[in-house]
Design an enzyme around this catalytic site. Structure first.
Site, PDB file in Angstrom:
ATOM      1  N   TYR A 146     -14.532   4.654   8.002  1.00  0.00           N
ATOM      2  CA  TYR A 146     -15.305   3.584   7.470  1.00  0.00           C
ATOM      3  C   TYR A 146     -16.294   2.979   8.294  1.00  0.00           C
ATOM      4  CZ  TYR A 146     -10.311   1.998   6.710  1.00  0.00           C
ATOM      5  OH  TYR A 146      -9.384   1.449   5.876  1.00  0.00           O
ATOM      6  N   CYS A 206      -3.668   3.013  -4.237  1.00  0.00           N
ATOM      7  CA  CYS A 206      -4.620   3.445  -3.480  1.00  0.00           C
ATOM      8  C   CYS A 206      -4.640   4.596  -3.996  1.00  0.00           C
ATOM      9  CB  CYS A 206      -4.060   3.670  -1.718  1.00  0.00           C
ATOM     10  SG  CYS A 206      -5.691   4.888  -1.244  1.00  0.00           S
ATOM     11  N   HIS A 248      -7.650   0.604  -4.341  1.00  0.00           N
ATOM     12  CA  HIS A 248      -8.344   1.176  -3.071  1.00  0.00           C
ATOM     13  C   HIS A 248      -9.326   2.305  -3.731  1.00  0.00           C
ATOM     14  CE1 HIS A 248      -6.694  -0.176   0.841  1.00  0.00           C
ATOM     15  NE2 HIS A 248      -7.001  -1.228   0.164  1.00  0.00           N
ATOM     16  N   HIS A 279       1.054  -1.115  -0.138  1.00  0.00           N
ATOM     17  CA  HIS A 279      -0.033  -0.005   0.218  1.00  0.00           C
ATOM     18  C   HIS A 279       0.673   1.079  -0.032  1.00  0.00           C
ATOM     19  CE1 HIS A 279      -2.760   2.963   1.415  1.00  0.00           C
ATOM     20  NE2 HIS A 279      -3.870   2.313   1.353  1.00  0.00           N
ATOM     21  N   ASP A 285     -12.149   2.826  -0.584  1.00  0.00           N
ATOM     22  CA  ASP A 285     -11.329   3.314   0.523  1.00  0.00           C
ATOM     23  C   ASP A 285     -12.054   3.457   1.527  1.00  0.00           C
ATOM     24  OD1 ASP A 285      -8.259   2.926   1.210  1.00  0.00           O
ATOM     25  OD2 ASP A 285      -8.283   4.767   1.390  1.00  0.00           O
ATOM     26  N   HIS A 286     -11.766   5.313   2.046  1.00  0.00           N
ATOM     27  CA  HIS A 286     -11.780   5.503   3.391  1.00  0.00           C
ATOM     28  C   HIS A 286     -13.581   5.807   2.745  1.00  0.00           C
ATOM     29  CE1 HIS A 286      -8.560   6.464   4.912  1.00  0.00           C
ATOM     30  NE2 HIS A 286      -8.241   5.072   5.073  1.00  0.00           N
TER      31      HIS A 286
HETATM   32  C1  CS2 Z   1      -5.378   2.996   4.354  1.00  0.00           C
HETATM   33  C2  CS2 Z   1      -4.228   2.395   5.839  1.00  0.00           C
HETATM   34  O1  CS2 Z   1      -6.611   1.850   2.791  1.00  0.00           O
HETATM   35  C3  CS2 Z   1      -6.437   2.091   4.167  1.00  0.00           C
HETATM   36  O2  CS2 Z   1      -6.916   1.968   4.812  1.00  0.00           O
HETATM   37  O3  CS2 Z   1      -6.239   4.037   5.207  1.00  0.00           O
HETATM   38  O4  CS2 Z   1      -4.640   2.112   6.995  1.00  0.00           O
HETATM   39  C4  CS2 Z   1      -4.512   0.552   5.289  1.00  0.00           C
HETATM   40  O5  CS2 Z   1      -5.075  -0.060   5.531  1.00  0.00           O
HETATM   41  C5  CS2 Z   1      -2.864   0.328   5.355  1.00  0.00           C
HETATM   42  O6  CS2 Z   1      -1.870   1.217   5.157  1.00  0.00           O
HETATM   43  C6  CS2 Z   1      -2.781  -0.933   4.577  1.00  0.00           C
HETATM   44  O7  CS2 Z   1      -1.587  -1.262   5.651  1.00  0.00           O
HETATM   45 MN    MN Z   2      -6.090   3.125   1.096  1.00  0.00          MN
END
Ligand code: CS2
Ligand code: MN
Length: 352
Positions: A330, A244, A271, A206, A316-317
């Site tokens: 989330y 991402c 992502h 990531h 993703d978020h």
């Molecule tokens: C990020 C990370 O993708 C996401 O939600 O905010 O928390 C991600 O899960 C980690 O970096 C993956 O190792």
């Molecule tokens: Mn991400």
């Protein structure tokens, strides 16, 4: 594109597997054993437990996020050997329940970093926000000290109970350069990728979030050139990416659709989310819709579609909307809306 949804586990997530199952076109959960500290081998009975829970709802557990990398591996300390060994054993165990992709990251000390977890937007929703002035040119050791004296200065990740550990970690990284971090990543990959290959699990790093160094800590998964370097370390499809859009996209110099087009065959996990970047470089997470942020999500999805992407994808978020009480980033509602936007684009591309 195979849609999956992040789930933090029974008793650890306000979203239920029933709810996830009802999001159109969603076939699996993205999961982890969050209670196992980084570096330890995952216990088989706990892995099986998640498999049973997901099976009971007809959801797959193909994607794990994350198997976290112990700081000693990133620091290149002799103790890394044991932690790498544990990592390999975890890969082997995950293959037994059919896991196909492991997402991980190589960011020192912090995972994603924001200065505000619930910044209010014009429509009354809230979202994760990054304000550079709170972070740039700040000596982290100074900050640790100040927060110790005045807890009203706390930021996410800087909770008083973490301060002692943070202090120690910042000291440990004091002389670690970007090149050191690259070497430690290379060492890790050379050890782990052959095991991933043997067990048919794709490793998917990531990117760093935000994609630039913070508090003097090196960050290397930040742009196209560096991703190319990572992929060249071990030239195998098992050494792959979680691309991402929101993490890399916080830097406007990163052209996400072009990255998707360049790295398509090494992206195992997408992502997808949008961020709005302000003139001073601050950014806030927005809805997935292209018009709401700075990233052309339509073109991102189009790039995946053009390449016949058959990997996994997740929103993703998300923002926090409709008064939902949830983990920062989330919530169920906005991520589910995000999925429908992504499918909307994908399905119309299919018809064209
Ligand atoms: C990020 C990370 O993708 C996401 O939600 O905010 O928390 C991600 O899960 C980690 O970096 C993956 O190792
Ligand atoms: Mn991400």
């Amino acid at each position: 594109m195979r849609m999956v949804f992040r789930w933090f586990g029974e008793g650890n997530d306000h979203v239920s597997l029933n709810e996830i199952k009802q999001i159109p076109g969603t076939e699996g959960i993205v999961w982890a054993l969050h209670e196992v500290p980084a570096g330890e081998e995952w216990p088989m009975d706990k892995i099986n437990e998640v498999k049973e829970q997901a099976d009971a709802h007809g959801l797959n557990i193909d994607v794990v996020e994350s198997v976290n990398v112990h700081e000693d591996i990133k620091l290149g300390l002799p103790s890394r050997e044991q932690y790498i060994e544990n990592y390999k054993r975890t890969i082997e165990k995950l293959s037994k329940v059919g896991v196909k992709v492991i997402c991980y990251n190589f960011m020192p000390v912090f995972d994603w970093l924001r200065t505000d977890l619930a910044k209010e937007m014009n429509d009354g929703s809230t979202a994760l926000f990054y304000e550079g002035s709170k972070i740039h040119n700040i000596d982290p050791l100074d900050l640790v000290k100040k927060i110790g004296e005045d807890s009203s200065m706390t930021m996410p990740g800087w909770e008083p109970e973490r301060l002692a550990a943070l202090n120690e970690l910042f000291h440990a990284y004091k002389d670690v350069t970007e090149e050191d971090l690259w070497e430690n990543l290379r060492y890790f990959l050379e050890e782990v990728i052959p095991v991933a290959e043997q067990h048919d699990i794709k490793m998917a790093i990531h990117p760093d979030d935000p994609p630039w160094p913070i508090f003097g800590l090196p960050r290397i998964m930040t742009n196209k050139e560096n991703i190319e370097r990572l992929l060249s370390f071990v030239d195998s499809p098992y050494n792959g990416l979680t691309l991402c859009s929101g993490s890399l996209g916080a830097n406007p110099a990163n052209d996400i659709p072009s990255m998707v087009r360049s790295f398509a065959d090494r992206i195992h996990f997408a992502h997808i989310r949008n961020v709005k970047i302000f003139d001073n470089g601050d950014f806030i997470e927005t809805s997935h819709r292209t018009q709401d942020g700075s990233i052309d999500i339509y073109d991102v999805v189009k790039a995946y579609h053009e390449n016949g992407f058959t990997g996994y994808a997740r929103p993703d978020h998300g923002r926090h909307i409709w008064d939902e009480e949830c983990r920062p980033g989330y919530g169920l509602y906005d991520r589910a809306l995000g999925i429908m936007y992504l499918w909307g684009i994908w399905d119309s591309l299919e018809r064209m």
